[in-house]
Design an enzyme around this catalytic site. Structure first.
Site, PDB file in Angstrom:
ATOM      1  N   TYR A  23      38.302   3.987  24.527  1.00 16.81           N
ATOM      2  CA  TYR A  23      37.439   4.224  25.695  1.00 16.81           C
ATOM      3  C   TYR A  23      38.274   4.565  26.925  1.00 16.81           C
ATOM      4  O   TYR A  23      37.957   5.474  27.694  1.00 16.81           O
ATOM      5  CB  TYR A  23      36.584   2.983  25.954  1.00 16.81           C
ATOM      6  CG  TYR A  23      35.724   3.084  27.183  1.00 16.81           C
ATOM      7  CD1 TYR A  23      34.605   3.908  27.197  1.00 16.81           C
ATOM      8  CD2 TYR A  23      36.029   2.373  28.333  1.00 16.81           C
ATOM      9  CE1 TYR A  23      33.809   4.013  28.328  1.00 16.81           C
ATOM     10  CE2 TYR A  23      35.247   2.470  29.468  1.00 16.81           C
ATOM     11  CZ  TYR A  23      34.136   3.287  29.468  1.00 16.81           C
ATOM     12  OH  TYR A  23      33.354   3.393  30.589  1.00 16.81           O
ATOM     13  N   LYS A  47      31.509  10.339  29.645  1.00 19.21           N
ATOM     14  CA  LYS A  47      30.511   9.608  28.854  1.00 19.21           C
ATOM     15  C   LYS A  47      29.498  10.532  28.191  1.00 19.21           C
ATOM     16  O   LYS A  47      28.979  10.222  27.111  1.00 19.21           O
ATOM     17  CB  LYS A  47      29.775   8.584  29.742  1.00 19.21           C
ATOM     18  CG  LYS A  47      30.623   7.375  30.132  1.00 19.21           C
ATOM     19  CD  LYS A  47      29.898   6.486  31.147  1.00 19.21           C
ATOM     20  CE  LYS A  47      30.748   5.283  31.556  1.00 19.21           C
ATOM     21  NZ  LYS A  47      30.128   4.519  32.665  1.00 19.21           N
ATOM     22  N   TYR A  55      25.270   6.564  38.399  1.00 19.22           N
ATOM     23  CA  TYR A  55      25.220   5.105  38.573  1.00 19.22           C
ATOM     24  C   TYR A  55      23.875   4.703  39.193  1.00 19.22           C
ATOM     25  O   TYR A  55      22.878   5.367  38.918  1.00 19.22           O
ATOM     26  CB  TYR A  55      26.406   4.620  39.420  1.00 19.22           C
ATOM     27  CG  TYR A  55      27.740   5.080  38.895  1.00 19.22           C
ATOM     28  CD1 TYR A  55      28.168   4.763  37.605  1.00 19.22           C
ATOM     29  CD2 TYR A  55      28.580   5.862  39.677  1.00 19.22           C
ATOM     30  CE1 TYR A  55      29.394   5.188  37.118  1.00 19.22           C
ATOM     31  CE2 TYR A  55      29.819   6.293  39.205  1.00 19.22           C
ATOM     32  CZ  TYR A  55      30.217   5.952  37.910  1.00 19.22           C
ATOM     33  OH  TYR A  55      31.423   6.378  37.438  1.00 19.22           O
ATOM     34  N   VAL A 111      34.579   7.878  38.565  1.00 15.52           N
ATOM     35  CA  VAL A 111      35.209   7.245  39.733  1.00 15.52           C
ATOM     36  C   VAL A 111      36.529   7.902  40.151  1.00 15.52           C
ATOM     37  O   VAL A 111      37.144   7.494  41.133  1.00 15.52           O
ATOM     38  CB  VAL A 111      35.459   5.728  39.536  1.00 15.52           C
ATOM     39  CG1 VAL A 111      34.164   4.954  39.544  1.00 15.52           C
ATOM     40  CG2 VAL A 111      36.284   5.459  38.303  1.00 15.52           C
ATOM     41  N   SER A 158      34.051   8.415  34.095  1.00 13.62           N
ATOM     42  CA  SER A 158      32.713   8.345  33.492  1.00 13.62           C
ATOM     43  C   SER A 158      32.098   9.702  33.181  1.00 13.62           C
ATOM     44  O   SER A 158      31.118   9.770  32.436  1.00 13.62           O
ATOM     45  CB  SER A 158      31.756   7.587  34.418  1.00 13.62           C
ATOM     46  OG  SER A 158      32.089   6.226  34.466  1.00 13.62           O
TER      47      SER A 158
END
Lengths: 316, 316, 316, 316
Positions: C194, C69, C246, C264, C66
């Protein structure tokens, strides 16, 4: 066998009286092929194993849509047994719409609340015996032909193709359940089988014949041969009452009290506990996705002839 | 009148067989007074207007708790009519627990989904005729005394006082609904009336007698005088099936199919459609808040004697 | 350029002090390839455009997950502009987990709440310029190579293959958004892009170099050439604070106040507003999915050296 | 001390330019007394400890409403310490509206997600030192008088009385939290204190002075005496960014990046990290409950003068 609870001329009168209620409804928009139905069609057939009467546009064929869910459930229960099925799908009604994802996320494990919401019905279809989707559907068609005595029943491939192009929400539900281990197998195969199941073409008479067998404890009226075992008939009858009408099931149970499963084609499949079946078709839908004229028709007929299973026995 | 569907010795045998299931349950913890009940008590009375049989600990008195909700609903419907009641509370079952706030927030307007969850029951109690809480409860007691033929029925003030001390979640529900205009009037008065309603002391026989009248279309068996109008009897019977057992209503409908309302005291009030009532009491509760032994008892008796309203008529 | 806020020996001491916190964490379980990482690895690199220091296991390569992102968001904003991106994805933090479906269903239209939850990040990747997934990823790799000055950066195809086998929840999110018109294009292509984006292999130094450019208003330290426009740098910095960790973003903002995005894999990419970047890697995760040792490491370093953007300026 | 970032004539011009945006807003409807405000009022004061400038309707007094939440939080943290406060209320932003009950029900324990939503703010007020509500409010008033240097600050008893009559949703939240052990003490006392806190009357200058101290690390500009400890100032500044603008906090952080807390009176209290405070007042509200003209005003001033904490340091 008894006489029908209603006479031909009474039925005709009732159909004519309720027919205008369809104008308050709207045609299903999310499956293009359904928009091609005639919004003015309204048909009803009633059958009790002996006598059959009909009124309105009963020669129209239409797809079963969600009214097929009780039949795939019956067959899956016959194929796999209750323990297997109910380890994958729950028994509780829900106040949420039929296509909700949310409820899945809140449950632990992410088991669909019941087999009448889309998520649950997809799981049920995946559990039909058969190595391929084709085999599952072929067996389901055979089952429905036996229930109706109509050997010509087929899938409407045009509607199936149209639904297939608009299947992303159901596809999303499948992958969600697959990620949680509730659904196994190839999603496209399951989805294809589910869509073809929804696209099975029937008439009001077909629905009435199916309903009459459900009402007759799963037995063929002529020879009393069991087509659906009694304990499974009881299960699907229960779901028709508690979850048969999307999130209007509670109010329909209250006002009509007739075990019924609806579909977004405008189909309504009812089975009374004395072995009478009712098939209704009128395509415009109310805000909950049920036939806008079919619902008040069943409520009125229940009221006039005391058909609710929540009333005392009519004969007592 | 018919004979009872079950014989005395069969009932005794069944009670003895199921009684150990209570050990899997846990005593209600959120109302201190309920913890003082004897977890070993298990009683059952069955009555059909003619014959009455009983087994187990049937001399114990206990509070009605949520089993009172169908009676306050019946009386409120008689007082105000369906339109008024159902403008304030819905008809749909829900997969959520009985004390949920969430569902209220999601609905628009913030109408409780049905009168069997706490929010809905609080609204119903507030709508009972009577200028004061005392008057509402006094009328409800009179109604229950008429249904049971037991003029000694009273509120257990000790349990009421204990519940009153633990009423903050219900109080929260009331103020939420008051802020949305669903509930009107003084919250403490409504809450007090609701708690006293839940604390009405009854026996298994009282429950069986109430159930037998519900099953008899609302009429007194002796003189066929209507105590609850037939259309209201139908409404409460429907709610007993669709929402009577908290968020286990669906599975209970499936497995027992007996219109029943439970309470966290361990009470179960059932009314069969042939006019037979069943009262069961066993205090330990399962994870959904229903009597841990009472539920399998009713499921077994339904299975053995074909009592489900979703089976075909027994006599046909 | 200024000196680094911390000296080499202090960093080494801090890394050694915090390293044992990794034992409280658990290795990511849902991507098999991630389980093969060494749970004892802990590395940190700090870079401010002039000086670079490091401590611990800084030679390990790991996937961005992530933490990628913010880079796909930056590139998509450069490709399409703010109006297009934010018509498809919101700006609000959420208290829900990163993989929630529920929030999508509640929103109207079903726009992901922000680009840091999976649903939002999938939309962002779909909006990267490029006719094919390959082209999108190739452009993203080029962008990351420019930010890091590391021309060898590649996708870890093994991790990508492993994630691809466990992508059903993300696939479900894609189809849900596609059914609501938020996501367009072929789902498998988007998903593949992705996953490959998440599988880009980097080192702590790469992360520190990216963070230092983000902290330097998007400009290369050497030549002050703008790699990310200032207004886009501001946007991604804001998301790092409000949604970067998160559903622990709020507490991390409070305790560390360092703009950071986690992954993660155990990656943490931070950019201080004075142009200093910090890259941290330690694979065991806490209950929210953030590096179990990396989080307290950044909290401690922020506290010791007053790095929070919510403190007054260090120099004032 | 530095000069202000903006000159008097520039501020006047900006106020005149943005003022018409108020017409898109609507007056708060749920507190009758707020409807009596003048929708045309728009005032702004900016203060940095040395210089003070103002434009528009700065002589109007208005109630703090939710802008008081950061001050009660600061005082409660000073009274009880972080551990006590954050055992009762969380740190995470939420995409839900300020008055949600739902989030409470989903959390375990039912801890409010953060102290800026009503549920969290009610808990914070309950934790202010003081044996009575009167004492809590008297201490809070003293604190605010010290921050503003304005000894005349008082509660508007008329607004408090009006809010008190419309407090059922907050009352519901209190009883919900009380039933889960998050809130202790008498609900009416807490509610009364909370409402009086919201009804504290201030001017734009008062807000600007409070903001300037928050921006100055909690210290009085004149004598550098600490009124709010630095670590608590950091906490409230963080909440202003992550949760200060209801469920528009994320987009405001993105577009303005100025630590700000809004109130439904139309108040906006901002503290820049260089020790400048901004007080804005304009009563019509946007759909999220923030001042409809105040929000674009702060976004514009941030953009024009590079005030976002997510931009690089202005001086670097």
């Amino acid at each position: 066998m008894d006489d029908l609870f209603i006479k031909q001329e009474e039925l005709t009168k009732l159909v004519n009286k309720i027919r205008p209620a369809a104008k308050k409804g709207r045609m299903a928009s999310y499956i293009p092929a359904l928009k091609e139905s005639n919004p003015n069609d309204f048909g009803c057939v009633i059958y009790n194993g002996t006598e059959i009467i009909e009124a309105g546009d009963t020669d129209v064929l239409f797809t079963m849509q969600s009214s097929s869910k009780i039949l795939s459930l019956a067959l899956a229960l016959m194929d796999q047994g209750e323990d297997t099925i109910f380890s994958k799908v729950g028994m509780e009604p829900t106040g949420n719409p039929f296509n909700t994802v949310q409820a899945l996320e809140e449950e632990n494990p992410s088991k669909p609340l019941n087999p009448m919401i889309n998520a649950g019905a997809l799981v049920v279809t995946s559990l039909l015996a058969g190595d391929t989707g084709e085999e599952k559907i072929s067996r389901l068609l055979g089952f429905i032909r036996e229930l109706t005595g109509n050997k010509t029943i087929q899938v409407c491939e045009k509607t199936a193709a149209s639904e297939k192009k608009n299947a992303n929400l159901n596809r999303s539900l499948c992958y969600f359940m697959k990620s949680h281990g509730i659904l196994t197998g190839d999603v496209e195969t399951i989805l294809d089988a589910y869509i073809r199941q929804c696209s099975i073409l029937v008439s009001c008479e077909d629905l009435a014949r199916i309903g009459s067998i459900i009402g007759n404890n799963g037995k063929n009226h002529k020879n009393q041969k069991s087509i659906i075992p009694a304990h499974i008939t009881k299960i699907i009858t229960t779901f028709m009452i508690t979850c048969g009408m999307y999130n209007a099931s509670g109010s329909f149970a209250m006002k009509a009290g007739i075990p019924t499963k609806s579909g977004v084609s405008g189909a309504l499949l009812s089975g009374l506990k004395d072995g009478t079946g009712i098939g209704v078709y009128s395509p415009p839908l109310d805000s909950k996705g049920n036939s806008a004229a079919g619902v008040p028709f069943l409520e009125k007929i229940s009221d006039d002839y005391n058909l609710s299973i929540f009333s005392t026995y009519r004969n007592s």
